[in-house]
Write an enzyme that holds these catalytic residues in place. Structure first.
Site, PDB file in Angstrom:
ATOM      1  N   TYR A  71     -14.396 -50.740  79.821  1.00  0.00           N
ATOM      2  CA  TYR A  71     -15.591 -50.121  80.410  1.00  0.00           C
ATOM      3  C   TYR A  71     -16.873 -50.714  79.821  1.00  0.00           C
ATOM      4  O   TYR A  71     -17.953 -50.517  80.376  1.00  0.00           O
ATOM      5  CB  TYR A  71     -15.607 -48.604  80.168  1.00  0.00           C
ATOM      6  CG  TYR A  71     -14.454 -47.820  80.723  1.00  0.00           C
ATOM      7  CD1 TYR A  71     -13.531 -48.385  81.614  1.00  0.00           C
ATOM      8  CD2 TYR A  71     -14.270 -46.495  80.357  1.00  0.00           C
ATOM      9  CE1 TYR A  71     -12.475 -47.652  82.103  1.00  0.00           C
ATOM     10  CE2 TYR A  71     -13.209 -45.748  80.849  1.00  0.00           C
ATOM     11  CZ  TYR A  71     -12.313 -46.330  81.710  1.00  0.00           C
ATOM     12  OH  TYR A  71     -11.263 -45.574  82.190  1.00  0.00           O
ATOM     13  N   LYS A  86      -9.119 -46.890  75.098  1.00  0.00           N
ATOM     14  CA  LYS A  86      -7.922 -47.539  75.637  1.00  0.00           C
ATOM     15  C   LYS A  86      -7.926 -49.043  75.375  1.00  0.00           C
ATOM     16  O   LYS A  86      -8.990 -49.678  75.349  1.00  0.00           O
ATOM     17  CB  LYS A  86      -7.824 -47.302  77.156  1.00  0.00           C
ATOM     18  CG  LYS A  86      -7.999 -45.861  77.577  1.00  0.00           C
ATOM     19  CD  LYS A  86      -7.915 -45.699  79.089  1.00  0.00           C
ATOM     20  CE  LYS A  86      -8.520 -44.381  79.522  1.00  0.00           C
ATOM     21  NZ  LYS A  86      -9.995 -44.403  79.540  1.00  0.00           N
ATOM     22  N   HIS A 132      -3.862 -49.115  78.384  1.00  0.00           N
ATOM     23  CA  HIS A 132      -4.563 -48.831  79.644  1.00  0.00           C
ATOM     24  C   HIS A 132      -3.673 -49.009  80.874  1.00  0.00           C
ATOM     25  O   HIS A 132      -3.733 -48.209  81.813  1.00  0.00           O
ATOM     26  CB  HIS A 132      -5.801 -49.732  79.748  1.00  0.00           C
ATOM     27  CG  HIS A 132      -6.898 -49.149  80.569  1.00  0.00           C
ATOM     28  ND1 HIS A 132      -8.229 -49.388  80.325  1.00  0.00           N
ATOM     29  CD2 HIS A 132      -6.881 -48.311  81.634  1.00  0.00           C
ATOM     30  CE1 HIS A 132      -8.978 -48.741  81.205  1.00  0.00           C
ATOM     31  NE2 HIS A 132      -8.174 -48.079  82.021  1.00  0.00           N
ATOM     32  N   ASP A 169     -13.846 -39.606  77.143  1.00  0.00           N
ATOM     33  CA  ASP A 169     -12.860 -40.636  77.449  1.00  0.00           C
ATOM     34  C   ASP A 169     -13.551 -41.945  77.821  1.00  0.00           C
ATOM     35  O   ASP A 169     -14.289 -42.008  78.798  1.00  0.00           O
ATOM     36  CB  ASP A 169     -11.981 -40.172  78.623  1.00  0.00           C
ATOM     37  CG  ASP A 169     -10.933 -41.200  79.018  1.00  0.00           C
ATOM     38  OD1 ASP A 169      -9.777 -41.066  78.589  1.00  0.00           O
ATOM     39  OD2 ASP A 169     -11.274 -42.153  79.767  1.00  0.00           O
TER      40      ASP A 169
END
Length: 278
Positions: free
Chosen positions: A51, A76, A109, A46
């Protein structure tokens, strides 16, 4: 092969119930951590655009030697890319960074209610799904009111809602709504980010009773509740430890003790108010 059980999503596809998360892991470290996770037996990874480690994650997947159809990859869409056309562009960029032809699951998200674009955004995800470039689509951090609106204004029921969930925030209202509509519940920060939860006497006592670590006891609780769970770590021993939660089972007393820990305690933002990056 991994001993991790799978759950069947509402579209008939299967997803490992325990996966590996890479939140707050720098890109270069993500490559090593994901490689270690896959080698340890994880088959679900994931990540997310925000990120900034999709590239490292993708490199690890490419180098793993594991067939693509044996891996379940989630990413996401970030808040600033909401809106129909922007979402399509953002998805293309995520695929490029991952170096993949498709993802197994693509999520919005956050709902970002102040922007009021999540319905149009989800319609872009429906297009991506129809094209086969995402095998499944869903959401993250959606409260019941956001989910109800989405269900009323779009045509594909999300397969999953990824929300903050741990023994001190058990999210019973959301879990009930998910169950009603066949939406899987996935827990982020399943261990409460380690902020005190793993030192709670109840958690420590249950862990000791089973000869396990507090983290393993909490992960076992999630699995028995039916949650999909994605613990993250960059420490090889911890990565392996988090996967080793299938040789024991919590009993009714343990589950009751965990149920009593719910405080409605959020560690992350409230999705009703979180509009960062929009």
């Amino acid at each position: 092969m991994s001993q991790v059980p799978s759950i069947t999503l509402n579209n008939g596809l299967e997803m490992p119930q325990l996966g590996f998360g890479v939140w707050q892991v720098p890109d270069d470290e993500a490559e090593k951590a994901v490689a270690t996770a896959i080698e340890s037996g994880y088959r679900s990874i994931d990540t997310a655009a925000i990120y900034e480690n999709e590239a490292g994650t993708g490199r690890a997947i490419a180098a793993s030697g594991v067939a693509r159809d044996e891996l379940f990859v989630t990413t996401k869409l970030w808040n600033g890319d909401q809106g129909h056309d922007a979402a399509l562009r953002a998805f293309d960029a995520s695929l490029d960074r991952l170096g993949l032809d498709y993802v197994d699951l693509y999520l919005i998200h956050w709902p970002v209610p102040a922007a009021d674009r999540y319905v149009d955004t989800y319609k872009a995800l429906e297009k991506i799904l129809a094209e086969g470039r995402a095998k499944s689509i869903g959401v993250s951090n959606f409260l019941p009111e956001h989910l109800e609106r989405l269900l009323g204004e779009t045509s594909v029921v999300p397969v999953l809602n990824q929300i903050e969930l741990h023994p001190q925030l058990q999210q019973s209202e959301s879990r009930a709504l998910h169950a009603k509509h066949g939406i899987a519940t996935e827990a982020w920060s399943p261990l409460g980010q380690g902020k005190g939860l793993l030192d709670v006497p109840t958690v420590v006592a249950v862990a000791q009773k089973h000869g396990r670590t507090p983290a393993q006891a909490v992960l076992r609780w999630h699995l028995q509740l039916g949650n999909v769970v994605i613990p993250k770590s960059v420490t090889p021993s911890r990565i392996a430890e988090n996967l080793d939660v299938f040789g024991f089972e919590l009993d009714a007393d343990d589950l009751a003790a965990f149920a009593a820990l719910d405080e409605g305690k959020r560690l992350g933002p409230n999705p009703a108010e979180f509009n960062v990056g929009a």
